[in-house]
Write a protein that holds these residues in place. Structure first.
Motif, short mmCIF file in Angstrom:
data_model
loop_
_atom_site.label_atom_id
_atom_site.label_comp_id
_atom_site.label_asym_id
_atom_site.label_seq_id
_atom_site.Cartn_x
_atom_site.Cartn_y
_atom_site.Cartn_z
N ASP A 179 0.87 -1.17 0.00
CA ASP A 179 0.00 0.00 0.00
C ASP A 179 0.91 1.22 0.00
O ASP A 179 1.57 1.52 0.98
CB ASP A 179 -0.88 -0.06 1.26
N SER A 201 -4.86 4.23 -1.74
CA SER A 201 -6.07 4.98 -1.52
C SER A 201 -5.84 6.25 -2.33
O SER A 201 -5.09 7.14 -1.91
CB SER A 201 -6.27 5.33 -0.05
N THR A 203 -7.81 8.47 -2.78
CA THR A 203 -8.47 9.52 -2.01
C THR A 203 -7.44 10.52 -1.47
O THR A 203 -7.77 11.68 -1.25
CB THR A 203 -9.15 8.85 -0.78
N LYS A 204 -6.22 10.05 -1.26
CA LYS A 204 -5.21 10.85 -0.57
C LYS A 204 -4.35 11.62 -1.59
O LYS A 204 -4.86 12.48 -2.26
CB LYS A 204 -4.39 9.94 0.34
C1 LIG Z 1 -7.11 6.03 3.62
C2 LIG Z 1 -6.26 4.85 3.47
C3 LIG Z 1 -6.79 3.63 3.02
C4 LIG Z 1 -8.26 3.45 2.71
O1 LIG Z 1 -8.63 4.24 1.64
P1 LIG Z 1 -10.14 4.69 1.32
O2 LIG Z 1 -9.95 5.45 0.04
O3 LIG Z 1 -10.62 5.51 2.47
O4 LIG Z 1 -10.92 3.44 1.15
C5 LIG Z 1 -5.93 2.56 2.86
N1 LIG Z 1 -4.63 2.67 3.16
C6 LIG Z 1 -4.09 3.80 3.62
C7 LIG Z 1 -2.63 3.84 3.93
C8 LIG Z 1 -4.88 4.94 3.80
O5 LIG Z 1 -4.35 6.05 4.27
#
Ligand SMILES: *Cc1c(COP(=O)(O)O)cnc(C)c1O
Length: 388
Positions: A179, A201, A203-204
């Motif tokens: 990850d 993710s 999202t970040k």
């Molecule tokens: C936020 C995060 C996730 C999960 O991601 P989502 O987009 O919220 O499902 C997984 N791994 C890490 C390291 C994260 O910071």
């Protein structure tokens, strides 16, 4: 052109990587194809269908090209969240009876999926200390298939010896899954270091604007096909509107992350020198336990840091109340600086003794540096610390 393109730098890849040229109708920006389904030839099979849930429609494929280019992978697939990417990857690679290794202290959702669901799926696992390679061999069994780690851990910002993970796993024919959310491909490219499958993710950092939830998986064509077909069944594909925003976000990835690296480095040094601060966790600091290998492995130390404040909870509350720029919020990787107290957020579910054992003390604060001017951020932290 082939050789030249291979040598393109991250800034160029972030803007153009993996996209067809010219884009449709000569548009500079790849458009949103919102259609659910596309006309097919009578002899096409199921896997040739262009359908949104199968992640095979034009905007989705365009996004996959960008993501693969950014991580230097053969192929990529986007997912409806980071968790969809991670769970689909695990389910795609493991079957009933298999055992896998996972680093201790993974992201909460990943940790909970493993500890609460893996057993129900007929999988077994061992949580290992990613910082102690000498402890890994004892956890391996004949049925061990995969080793899952994160590039940078939360909230203590540790960097495991990632090259040793690859060497160890290769010798035992384990799939290496990582990850890479905290590092982003600007600071670490797992596939180039020998990892088999890289997840985010999105999202970040990849999106970077705190305005969508998405994930992705990058690897060889065979690996990504396997994950995508699993995800097709689980239903975790990403909608083209969110995919468009993600593609847009990735264009500034290199600029954002490099600025965040610099800001975090500067802020870490200021915090480390402040009398109200007990200790700072940032791999860019020479005092960080992983500094030497982080320096060797990473091309930037990232935008995430954590620190302990002297004076306990009352001081934490005064600091949070005085800070004017950062939002007090979880999540990370966006353009806005965020600060959070892990003991009350990501690690709130653990017993207090367990939190203390792993170093998540009540006075620990985690900062996700945004792209505000570093001098403004530093000045804000200084005034808030002086009053804390
Ligand atoms: C936020 C995060 C996730 C999960 O991601 P989502 O987009 O919220 O499902 C997984 N791994 C890490 C390291 C994260 O910071």
């Amino acid at each position: 052109m082939g050789e030249e393109r291979k040598q393109q730098r991250m800034e160029t890849l972030a803007v153009h990587g993996g996209e067809p040229r010219p884009r449709p109708e000569g548009s500079v920006v790849f458009p949103i194809y919102q259609g659910t389904v596309y006309a097919m030839s009578p002899e096409a099979g199921y896997h040739d269908l262009q359908y949104l849930r199968l992640s095979s429609t034009p905007s989705q494929r365009n996004l996959h090209g960008r993501l693969a280019a950014l991580e230097g992978g053969e192929a990529a697939v986007a997912a409806s969240s980071g968790m969809a990417a991670i769970t689909s990857t695990l389910i795609a690679h493991l079957k009933q009876g298999d055992h896998f290794l996972a680093a201790d202290g993974l992201y909460g959702g990943t940790h909970d999926f493993i500890t609460e669901r893996a057993g129900e799926l007929g999988l077994s696992y061992t949580l290992v200390d990613a910082q102690r390679p000498e402890s890994w061999a004892a956890a391996v069994r004949p049925e061990t298939k995969l080793f899952l780690v994160e590039t940078i851990s939360n909230p203590l910002i540790r960097v495991p010896p990632l090259d040793e993970v690859v060497t160890f796993a290769r010798a035992r024919k384990l799939v290496t899954a990582i990850d890479n959310t905290f590092a982003s491909p600007i600071n670490f490219q797992p596939l180039k270091h020998g990892f088999d499958v890289c997840m985010h993710s999105a999202t970040k950092y990849l999106n970077g604007h705190s305005d969508l939830v998405a994930g992705c998986v990058i690897g060889s064509k065979a690996t990504v096909t396997r994950v995508r077909r699993t995800m097709n069944l689980l239903g975790g594909s990403l909608d083209p509107h969110a995919g468009f925003l993600l593609a847009r976000g990735t264009k500034t990835l290199a600029l954002r992350v490099r600025a965040q690296n610099e800001t975090a480095t500067a802020l870490a040094r200021v915090l480390a020198g402040h009398p109200k601060v007990e200790g700072v966790n940032y791999p860019g600091l020479e005092t960080h336990p992983d500094h030497a290998h982080a320096r060797r492995l990473l091309s930037g130390f990232g935008g995430m840091l954590s620190f302990r404040l002297r004076g306990g909870l009352p001081a934490v509350e005064r600091l949070l109340a005085r800070l004017e720029i950062p939002y007090h919020a979880p999540s990370l990787g966006g353009v806005e600086t965020l600060i959070v107290r892990p003991a009350a957020s990501s690690h709130a579910g653990l017993a207090p003794e367990e939190r203390r054992r792993i170093g998540v003390t009540d006075d620990l604060l985690r900062v996700s540096c945004g792209i505000e001017h570093v001098d403004d951020l530093v000045a804000d932290f200084r005034q808030a610390l002086d009053a804390a």
